[in-house]
Design an enzyme around this catalytic site. Structure first.
Site, PDB file in Angstrom:
ATOM      1  N   ARG C  27     -27.056 -15.730  -2.738  1.00 21.34           N
ATOM      2  CA  ARG C  27     -27.260 -16.845  -2.970  1.00 21.34           C
ATOM      3  C   ARG C  27     -26.705 -17.516  -4.144  1.00 21.34           C
ATOM      4  O   ARG C  27     -25.743 -18.437  -4.302  1.00 21.34           O
ATOM      5  CB  ARG C  27     -28.843 -17.396  -3.331  1.00 21.34           C
ATOM      6  CG  ARG C  27     -29.684 -17.326  -2.104  1.00 21.34           C
ATOM      7  CD  ARG C  27     -31.132 -17.822  -2.453  1.00 21.34           C
ATOM      8  NE  ARG C  27     -31.512 -17.413  -3.944  1.00 21.34           N
ATOM      9  CZ  ARG C  27     -32.469 -17.856  -4.537  1.00 21.34           C
ATOM     10  NH1 ARG C  27     -32.939 -19.017  -4.041  1.00 21.34           N
ATOM     11  NH2 ARG C  27     -32.502 -17.531  -5.659  1.00 21.34           N
ATOM     12  N   GLY C  91     -26.396 -12.009 -14.742  1.00 16.75           N
ATOM     13  CA  GLY C  91     -27.500 -12.991 -14.466  1.00 16.75           C
ATOM     14  C   GLY C  91     -28.585 -12.032 -13.577  1.00 16.75           C
ATOM     15  O   GLY C  91     -29.563 -12.772 -13.337  1.00 16.75           O
ATOM     16  N   THR C  92     -28.338 -10.997 -13.424  1.00 16.27           N
ATOM     17  CA  THR C  92     -29.430 -10.044 -12.560  1.00 16.27           C
ATOM     18  C   THR C  92     -30.476  -9.938 -13.552  1.00 16.27           C
ATOM     19  O   THR C  92     -30.132  -9.947 -14.721  1.00 16.27           O
ATOM     20  CB  THR C  92     -28.718  -8.766 -12.149  1.00 16.27           C
ATOM     21  OG1 THR C  92     -27.664  -8.867 -11.583  1.00 16.27           O
ATOM     22  CG2 THR C  92     -29.950  -7.842 -11.409  1.00 16.27           C
ATOM     23  N   ASN C 120     -31.288 -17.157 -17.902  1.00 14.57           N
ATOM     24  CA  ASN C 120     -31.144 -18.637 -17.500  1.00 14.57           C
ATOM     25  C   ASN C 120     -29.682 -19.245 -18.015  1.00 14.57           C
ATOM     26  O   ASN C 120     -29.791 -19.145 -19.042  1.00 14.57           O
ATOM     27  CB  ASN C 120     -32.377 -19.553 -18.205  1.00 14.57           C
ATOM     28  CG  ASN C 120     -32.297 -20.849 -17.329  1.00 14.57           C
ATOM     29  OD1 ASN C 120     -31.407 -21.296 -16.730  1.00 14.57           O
ATOM     30  ND2 ASN C 120     -33.694 -21.689 -17.501  1.00 14.57           N
ATOM     31  N   PHE C 121     -29.067 -19.389 -16.707  1.00 11.55           N
ATOM     32  CA  PHE C 121     -27.566 -20.226 -17.092  1.00 11.55           C
ATOM     33  C   PHE C 121     -27.687 -21.760 -17.049  1.00 11.55           C
ATOM     34  O   PHE C 121     -26.715 -22.167 -17.348  1.00 11.55           O
ATOM     35  CB  PHE C 121     -26.750 -19.548 -16.201  1.00 11.55           C
ATOM     36  CG  PHE C 121     -26.039 -18.022 -16.285  1.00 11.55           C
ATOM     37  CD1 PHE C 121     -25.202 -17.761 -17.533  1.00 11.55           C
ATOM     38  CD2 PHE C 121     -26.828 -17.073 -15.813  1.00 11.55           C
ATOM     39  CE1 PHE C 121     -24.804 -16.563 -17.718  1.00 11.55           C
ATOM     40  CE2 PHE C 121     -26.640 -15.833 -16.156  1.00 11.55           C
ATOM     41  CZ  PHE C 121     -25.370 -15.445 -17.137  1.00 11.55           C
ATOM     42  N   HIS C 148     -41.997 -29.592  -9.622  1.00 10.16           N
ATOM     43  CA  HIS C 148     -41.194 -28.786  -8.777  1.00 10.16           C
ATOM     44  C   HIS C 148     -41.739 -28.937  -7.139  1.00 10.16           C
ATOM     45  O   HIS C 148     -42.884 -29.768  -6.992  1.00 10.16           O
ATOM     46  CB  HIS C 148     -41.567 -27.241  -9.023  1.00 10.16           C
ATOM     47  CG  HIS C 148     -40.936 -26.745 -10.155  1.00 10.16           C
ATOM     48  ND1 HIS C 148     -41.500 -26.914 -11.482  1.00 10.16           N
ATOM     49  CD2 HIS C 148     -39.500 -26.224 -10.418  1.00 10.16           C
ATOM     50  CE1 HIS C 148     -40.602 -26.288 -12.436  1.00 10.16           C
ATOM     51  NE2 HIS C 148     -39.572 -25.879 -11.810  1.00 10.16           N
ATOM     52  N   LYS C 152     -43.198 -23.788  -4.601  1.00 12.72           N
ATOM     53  CA  LYS C 152     -43.256 -22.782  -5.865  1.00 12.72           C
ATOM     54  C   LYS C 152     -44.767 -22.164  -6.148  1.00 12.72           C
ATOM     55  O   LYS C 152     -45.766 -22.799  -5.822  1.00 12.72           O
ATOM     56  CB  LYS C 152     -42.946 -23.818  -6.930  1.00 12.72           C
ATOM     57  CG  LYS C 152     -42.673 -22.965  -8.207  1.00 12.72           C
ATOM     58  CD  LYS C 152     -42.613 -23.627  -9.405  1.00 12.72           C
ATOM     59  CE  LYS C 152     -42.179 -22.989 -10.680  1.00 12.72           C
ATOM     60  NZ  LYS C 152     -41.043 -21.811 -10.527  1.00 12.72           N
ATOM     61  N   GLY C 158     -42.220 -20.805 -15.214  1.00 16.89           N
ATOM     62  CA  GLY C 158     -41.644 -20.052 -16.397  1.00 16.89           C
ATOM     63  C   GLY C 158     -41.099 -20.581 -17.419  1.00 16.89           C
ATOM     64  O   GLY C 158     -41.268 -20.567 -18.879  1.00 16.89           O
TER      65      GLY C 158
END
Lengths: 264, 264, 264, 264
Positions: C27, C91-92, C120-121, C148, C152, C158
Site C-alpha cells: 500500500r 517506514g516499516t 510517522n512520516f 476517524h 478504526k 495512537g
C-alpha cells in the site's frame, strides 16, 4: 411497522430493484456500479458504455436506469428508457428549458413512469443550502467560505454561488436589512479570491490537500451559527444517487433535483 | 409591500409596542431592558424588580410583559397580566404540567391573549437542534461535541443532551441502523468527559476561555455535515426574546418554546 | 543563491538522486514509487517486492533505499544496504532497543552513511504534536479531540495518545496546575468514547466519511488556540518520505523520526 | 524543585512583586488592575489616571509599572520610571525609531532596569504567528482567514496582515514555490473583502456576534494543518501582560514584543 429511511437503511427483505448503469465506465458510472453492487436491496443488471447496445438495459429487465453519460447522448437514452417503461435517474448535465419540455411530453402518456434529473446528488450539499436559506433571515450577517483543491478553475464555486443566491433571496423575502460593515480601509488593495454574490460575500480558498468544502457563517447578537459541508471524494454523491433510484419508482413525472426526495 | 422579518428587521414606521420587564435588575432582565430600549419598534414602559408594585405595569400601558423572575413569583405575575389583558413572554423556569394547565385555564376566557413560555430563547441553538434532527436520518453516523467554560457543573450540557435525544428520535422514526463503530481497544481506560445519550455519543469539552458552544457532526460515504452554534454572551438570547415580544400579540393561547415563532 | 526547502521546492538543476523502493507493491510502497517518479530531483532505479533479488538495488546504482516491507525482513534489507553503502529511509514498524543497537553497530564503520527510521512520516501530524507541546504551558486548559472513520479499532488513536503525553510532559516540566473542571453531574452515565491520558482528556469521534483528523484545543482567559490536522489519504505521508530521502544523504548515523529533519 | 511557568503557575510562596498601573481607568487599564489584583504573586500598589501625580507610583514602592496610556504621555511616564528605578511594561502605541532610540539612551546608565514595549500582549495570537511562520515552508499552499465583528474599520486586520508577511518571509527564505492556483473565471466579479498580502491571500469575514478570530490554513499532498486563534474579550491580553510583569525584572534593557519572553 418501522418505515425505513430510503437513504441509509433500506428494508433488506423486500424485492430487489434491478438497475442499469449508462456510462458505466466513466468516473461517476464506476462509482454508481460499485454502490449498486454493495446495496442489499438493489441488483445491477446492465452496465452500458458508449456504443454498446441499449437493448441490454431492457433485456436485463432493468426497472431503473442511471445515466451519467454526455449531453449529446442523454436525450436518446431517456427516450429509450421511457419507451421501455424504465424509470430514469440522470446526473448528466446540459439540460435547458427545451429539453426539459421534451421530456415532459414523452412522459405524458406514461402516468406511472418517473424521470429525475439532478445537478447535484450530494445530500450534504443540498441540506447545507436548505438550512442556510432557512436560517438566513434570523441573522444580522451571513457570509460564505468555500474551500477547494487548487486545480479548480472557477471561483467562487457553483455550489457556493448558488448558496449565496438562495441566502440572498430568503433575506430579501423576509425584508432583512443588509449586513452591517464598517470596513473603510483596504479598498485599494487587490481583493482576495472570491466575490460578492447578490450582496453575500463569498470567500474562495484554494489549498493543496483539500477536496471540496463549503461553510456558511451566520451571526447575530452574541452568537453565530456555522454550517459546514466537507466532501472527501466522489463516493459522496452515491447516497443521493441510491436515494433517487429507490424513490423514483414512487414518483411519476419529471422531478428536478433531489430536494423533494428528502421529504423535508 | 415588503413583509419584514420579526427578528432582524421590524417595520420602523408602525405603532410602537409598549413593554414591561419583570425582574428588571436580574442578569437577564438587565439585558432585556437594554434590548427593548435599542429596538426601534418597542418602548420600555415599566421595569419591575422584586417587591415593587405590579400595577406599574398596567399603569404604564404595557401591551407585553417579559418575565425573568423566579419560579415562586412567576405564576402570580402571569395571573396579574392575564387579568389586565397583557400578553406575557416568560423565560423563568420551573413549569410543570400542573402549572401549565392552570395557565391554560386562566387564558380560556381571554381568546385574544397570548402567553409564551420558553426554556431557551437562543435562536441559533433552536435552529441547530431543528437542523440536526432533520438531517440525522440521511447520515450513517452522528455524534455531538459540546464545549463550555470549566465552571459548568453538568456534563453533558442540557442543550446537547436534548439535541442527542432529538437526533435519536428522528433516526428511530426513520428506521436508521445504529452508527457503525469498530472500536475494540481502550474500553478499560477511564472514559473522557461526556456520555452516550440514547445511542448518540456526546463529547463534553471544558476549556478556559470558552463560553457555550455545540457541534453536531454527521457523516456518510465520503462526506460530512457539521452544524455548530457558538454563544459568546448572554445577549445572544435577546433576538429570541424580542421575536417573542413581537409575535405574541398575534398568537393567542399558550405557546411553549420559540420554535413555532420561527415559521419554519 | 536561494536555499531551497527540502520538502516543497527541491533545486531542479542539481544532480538526480537515485532511489530504490523495497516493498514496492505494498500500500505504501506504491505511493512511494509514484511520489519518487513525480519528483524532479529523484530517479526511481529499482522496485523490489517480496522475494525479488536485492542486488537489483545495488545494480541500479541506488543512493537511497526506501523500505516499507515487514518487520521480519526489514533488518536483512538494512544490513544489505549498509554493506553496499546505500542510505536507508525506513517506514516499516517493529523496532525495539535491541534492533536499534544492532543497526548502530552496523553503521559504526561507515561514518558517511545514514539510516532513518520513522514511525510517522506525516509532516502535519509531527508539526501538530510539536506545536501542541510548545503551547501547552501557556494555557489553563488543554483537551484533544481525534476524529476517524468508524472502522478504526483503537480509541483513542495512537497519535492522539502520543500528543496528550507530550502535552502532559510539557505542562509538568513547566509546573502548570491541572486544568480546572467543575463537573459534578454525569459521572454515573456511561462515558463517551475516549480516555483521559496522563491528565489530558482525549475525545474520540468515529464518523462515516472521515479519514484521520486531530484537534488540540488550548484555552486561557478570554482566548483559545486550536491546532487541527486533517489527513485525507495515504499520499499525505509522501512529502515526509521525500524529505527523508533528500536529507538522509547529509545525515550520517541513525536518525529516529523526521522531527530533526524539519530543522525547527 | 519544579520550575513554575511564568504565565500560568507563579510560585505562590515567593516575595510579592508590587505593581503600578498607569492609565488605570482606561479600557485596558481596568482589566490590568483586575488581573494584578487576582494574581497571588503580585500586589497592586498604585493606580494612576490622567493628571494624577506620578510620584504615587514611586511612593507606593512599585517595582514594575504597566502603562496603557496615550502616545503623548507615555514617553514622560517611561522617563520617570527609569529615573526612579522602576521596570516598565508598555502597551501604549505610537513608538517610532526615534522614540525607541531615546529609551535605549535612558536605559544605558541603568544596567539592571528593563523596559518592554509590545504591540500585542495576546499570547495566543503571538503563538499563532510563530507556528504559522515555522510551518509555512513545509506546505504547498497557505491562506489566511480572519473573522471580526462588523464594526471593525480596517480589512484585513493588522494581525492577519502581519501573519501573512511572516509566512511570506519564511517561504521566501526557504525558496518555496508560489502556491498553485488554476483559477481563471471570476476575475471580473467584484472581489470579496480581503487582500493578497505579499502573495498570501487573506480573506476577511465581518459577522455580527464575532469578536476577533484568525485562522491559518496550510495544505500539501493529502493533508492540511489549520491554526486558529479565537479572542473572546479584552481579558485575553492579561496573561501576556502578567507574563511581562513577572519577566521584565529578569530582562534588563529594552525588549520589543513578548515573543522572547515565551522562551520558545
Amino acid at each position: 411497522m418501522t418505515s425505513s429511511s430510503p437513504v441509509t437503511a433500506p428494508a433488506p427483505d423486500g424485492p430487489l430493484t434491478s438497475v442499469a448503469v449508462l456510462g458505466a465506465r466513466g468516473r461517476m458510472g464506476v462509482e454508481v456500479c460499485r454502490a449498486v453492487n454493495e446495496a442489499e436491496d438493489l441488483e445491477l443488471v446492465a452496465m452500458v458504455e458508449g456504443s454498446e447496445w441499449l437493448f441490454n438495459v431492457a433485456d436485463g429487465g432493468a426497472q431503473v436506469a442511471v445515466d451519467f453519460t454526455r449531453p449529446e447522448s442523454v436525450m436518446e437514452n431517456i427516450r429509450f428508457c421511457i419507451d421501455q417503461g424504465i424509470h430514469c435517474v440522470v446526473g448528466t448535465t446540459g439540460f435547458d428549458d427545451e429539453k426539459i419540455a421534451t421530456i415532459r411530453e414523452w412522459l405524458a402518456p406514461k402516468p406511472d413512469l418517473g424521470v429525475l434529473i439532478a445537478p447535484n446528488f450530494g445530500i450534504g450539499a443540498v441540506l447545507l443550502m436548505k438550512f442556510a436559506a432557512e436560517a438566513a433571515r434570523f441573522f444580522t450577517s451571513v457570509e460564505v467560505v468555500e474551500l477547494h483543491h487548487p486545480n479548480k478553475v472557477d471561483a467562487p464555486s457553483g455550489t457556493a454561488t448558488r448558496t449565496a443566491q438562495l441566502i440572498s433571496q430568503a433575506r430579501a423575502a423576509a425584508g432583512v436589512a443588509p449586513a452591517p460593515d464598517a470596513t473603510q480601509e483596504g479598498a485599494s488593495l487587490p481583493g482576495a479570491r472570491g466575490a460578492v454574490v447578490d450582496g453575500v460575500p463569498v470567500h474562495a480558498v484554494r489549498l493543496a490537500g483539500l477536496v471540496a468544502h463549503e461553510e456558511v457563517l451566520l451571526g447575530t447578537h452574541g452568537e453565530t451559527l456555522t454550517l459546514r459541508h466537507d466532501s472527501y471524494d466522489r463516493s459522496s454523491f452515491m447516497p443521493g444517487v441510491l436515494l433517487a433510484v429507490r424513490e423514483i419508482q414512487r414518483r411519476p413525472g419529471l422531478t428536478i433535483g433531489i430536494e423533494s426526495l428528502l421529504g423535508l
